[in-house]
Design a protein around this motif. Structure first.
Motif, PDB file in Angstrom:
ATOM      1  N   LEU A   4       0.480  -1.216  -0.381  1.00  0.00           N
ATOM      2  CA  LEU A   4       0.212  -0.258   0.261  1.00  0.00           C
ATOM      3  C   LEU A   4       0.834   1.435  -0.182  1.00  0.00           C
ATOM      4  O   LEU A   4       0.797   2.599  -0.701  1.00  0.00           O
ATOM      5  N   ILE A   5       2.007   1.045   0.801  1.00  0.00           N
ATOM      6  CA  ILE A   5       2.953   1.971   1.210  1.00  0.00           C
ATOM      7  C   ILE A   5       3.213   2.203  -0.909  1.00  0.00           C
ATOM      8  O   ILE A   5       3.732   3.419  -1.245  1.00  0.00           O
ATOM      9  N   SER A   6       3.323   1.521  -1.045  1.00  0.00           N
ATOM     10  CA  SER A   6       4.127   2.220  -2.590  1.00  0.00           C
ATOM     11  C   SER A   6       3.788   1.579  -3.472  1.00  0.00           C
ATOM     12  O   SER A   6       4.255   3.138  -3.957  1.00  0.00           O
ATOM     13  N   GLY A   7       2.659   1.822  -3.367  1.00  0.00           N
ATOM     14  CA  GLY A   7       1.507   1.950  -4.805  1.00  0.00           C
ATOM     15  C   GLY A   7       1.130   3.421  -3.897  1.00  0.00           C
ATOM     16  O   GLY A   7       0.778   4.311  -5.607  1.00  0.00           O
ATOM     17  N   PHE A   8       1.049   4.052  -3.158  1.00  0.00           N
ATOM     18  CA  PHE A   8       0.701   5.499  -2.851  1.00  0.00           C
ATOM     19  C   PHE A   8       2.469   6.625  -3.336  1.00  0.00           C
ATOM     20  O   PHE A   8       1.915   7.480  -4.347  1.00  0.00           O
ATOM     21  N   PHE A   9       3.249   6.028  -3.099  1.00  0.00           N
ATOM     22  CA  PHE A   9       4.822   6.557  -3.652  1.00  0.00           C
ATOM     23  C   PHE A   9       4.673   6.798  -5.191  1.00  0.00           C
ATOM     24  O   PHE A   9       5.260   7.367  -5.624  1.00  0.00           O
ATOM     25  N   LEU A  67       2.134   6.214  -6.996  1.00  0.00           N
ATOM     26  CA  LEU A  67       0.898   7.109  -6.992  1.00  0.00           C
ATOM     27  C   LEU A  67       1.715   8.969  -7.303  1.00  0.00           C
ATOM     28  O   LEU A  67       1.396   9.044  -8.607  1.00  0.00           O
ATOM     29  N   LEU A  68       2.182   9.305  -6.462  1.00  0.00           N
ATOM     30  CA  LEU A  68       2.638  10.559  -5.965  1.00  0.00           C
ATOM     31  C   LEU A  68       4.212  10.502  -6.826  1.00  0.00           C
ATOM     32  O   LEU A  68       4.068  11.573  -7.485  1.00  0.00           O
ATOM     33  N   ALA A  69       5.187   9.809  -7.599  1.00  0.00           N
ATOM     34  CA  ALA A  69       5.796   9.550  -8.351  1.00  0.00           C
ATOM     35  C   ALA A  69       5.384  10.083  -9.767  1.00  0.00           C
ATOM     36  O   ALA A  69       5.868  11.361 -10.192  1.00  0.00           O
ATOM     37  N   VAL A  70       4.529   9.474 -10.406  1.00  0.00           N
ATOM     38  CA  VAL A  70       3.409   9.935 -11.137  1.00  0.00           C
ATOM     39  C   VAL A  70       3.383  10.868 -11.903  1.00  0.00           C
ATOM     40  O   VAL A  70       3.360  11.825 -12.695  1.00  0.00           O
ATOM     41  N   ILE A  71       2.232  11.259 -10.393  1.00  0.00           N
ATOM     42  CA  ILE A  71       1.380  12.717 -10.289  1.00  0.00           C
ATOM     43  C   ILE A  71       2.516  14.060 -10.331  1.00  0.00           C
ATOM     44  O   ILE A  71       2.191  14.939 -11.208  1.00  0.00           O
ATOM     45  N   PHE A 118       8.980   0.621  -8.807  1.00  0.00           N
ATOM     46  CA  PHE A 118       9.006  -0.186  -7.527  1.00  0.00           C
ATOM     47  C   PHE A 118       8.815  -1.165  -7.739  1.00  0.00           C
ATOM     48  O   PHE A 118       9.467  -1.977  -6.220  1.00  0.00           O
ATOM     49  N   THR A 119       8.329  -2.539  -8.343  1.00  0.00           N
ATOM     50  CA  THR A 119       8.708  -3.420  -8.393  1.00  0.00           C
ATOM     51  C   THR A 119       9.832  -4.144  -8.069  1.00  0.00           C
ATOM     52  O   THR A 119       9.950  -4.978  -7.403  1.00  0.00           O
ATOM     53  N   ALA A 120      10.993  -3.182  -8.646  1.00  0.00           N
ATOM     54  CA  ALA A 120      12.513  -4.401  -8.774  1.00  0.00           C
ATOM     55  C   ALA A 120      12.498  -3.737  -7.094  1.00  0.00           C
ATOM     56  O   ALA A 120      13.862  -4.526  -6.541  1.00  0.00           O
ATOM     57  N   VAL A 121      11.957  -2.298  -6.420  1.00  0.00           N
ATOM     58  CA  VAL A 121      12.843  -2.611  -5.032  1.00  0.00           C
ATOM     59  C   VAL A 121      12.441  -3.725  -4.781  1.00  0.00           C
ATOM     60  O   VAL A 121      13.384  -3.879  -3.528  1.00  0.00           O
ATOM     61  N   PHE A 122      11.219  -4.116  -4.383  1.00  0.00           N
ATOM     62  CA  PHE A 122      10.311  -5.630  -3.835  1.00  0.00           C
ATOM     63  C   PHE A 122      10.899  -6.848  -3.980  1.00  0.00           C
ATOM     64  O   PHE A 122      10.722  -7.718  -3.515  1.00  0.00           O
ATOM     65  N   TYR A 123      11.304  -7.416  -5.173  1.00  0.00           N
ATOM     66  CA  TYR A 123      11.635  -8.722  -5.820  1.00  0.00           C
ATOM     67  C   TYR A 123      13.099  -8.156  -6.113  1.00  0.00           C
ATOM     68  O   TYR A 123      14.006  -7.105  -6.678  1.00  0.00           O
ATOM     69  N   ASP A 124      13.895  -9.840  -6.169  1.00  0.00           N
ATOM     70  CA  ASP A 124      15.192  -9.937  -6.916  1.00  0.00           C
ATOM     71  C   ASP A 124      15.322  -9.851  -8.479  1.00  0.00           C
ATOM     72  O   ASP A 124      13.723 -10.176  -8.774  1.00  0.00           O
ATOM     73  N   LEU A 125      15.942  -9.043  -8.946  1.00  0.00           N
ATOM     74  CA  LEU A 125      16.041  -8.556 -10.600  1.00  0.00           C
ATOM     75  C   LEU A 125      16.091 -10.494 -11.084  1.00  0.00           C
ATOM     76  O   LEU A 125      15.246 -10.428 -12.225  1.00  0.00           O
TER      77      LEU A 125
END
Length: 109
Positions: free
Chosen positions: A4-9, A11-15, A60-67
């Motif tokens: 949820l925090i990742s999704g919020f950030f 969205l914020l980055a895109v905006i 943001f996906t790369a932050v949470f998963y190993d590449l």
């Protein structure tokens, strides 16, 4: 909760980033002009807005998963983003788009 925090950030980055990208693409002439045939808009609008969303989501996906775990996801989605960007700038025949989308779908599956 972390998603949820990742999704919020995301969205914020895109905006925050989108207005600068829109202004830049308008300045260099990557715009879609209305032709009164298929286009519904009246004024020219910038293209390639999806590229901002794509890169923010990938970062943001790369932050949470190993590449190494998401290499096929990255490869397939990058192919789709690449052909979409080329199509927005120059236009691509449907056969080439279909080929890229087919290869991408195999990689994504």
């Amino acid at each position: 909760m972390i998603y949820l925090i990742s999704g919020f950030f995301s969205l914020l980055a895109v905006i925050l980033i989108s207005p600068f990208i829109i202004k830049y693409f308008t300045k260099i002439g990557i715009i879609d002009k209305p032709d009164n045939h298929r286009k519904l808009h009246i004024t020219p609008i910038p293209r390639m807005g999806g590229i901002v969303i794509y890169f923010v989501i990938i970062i943001f996906t790369a932050v949470f998963y190993d590449l190494t775990d998401i290499k096929f996801l990255l490869t397939g989605s990058l192919l789709l983003a690449f052909i979409g960007a080329i199509d927005d700038v120059k236009g691509v025949k449907w056969q080439y788009k279909f080929l890229f989308q087919s290869v991408s779908s195999v990689l994504l599956i």
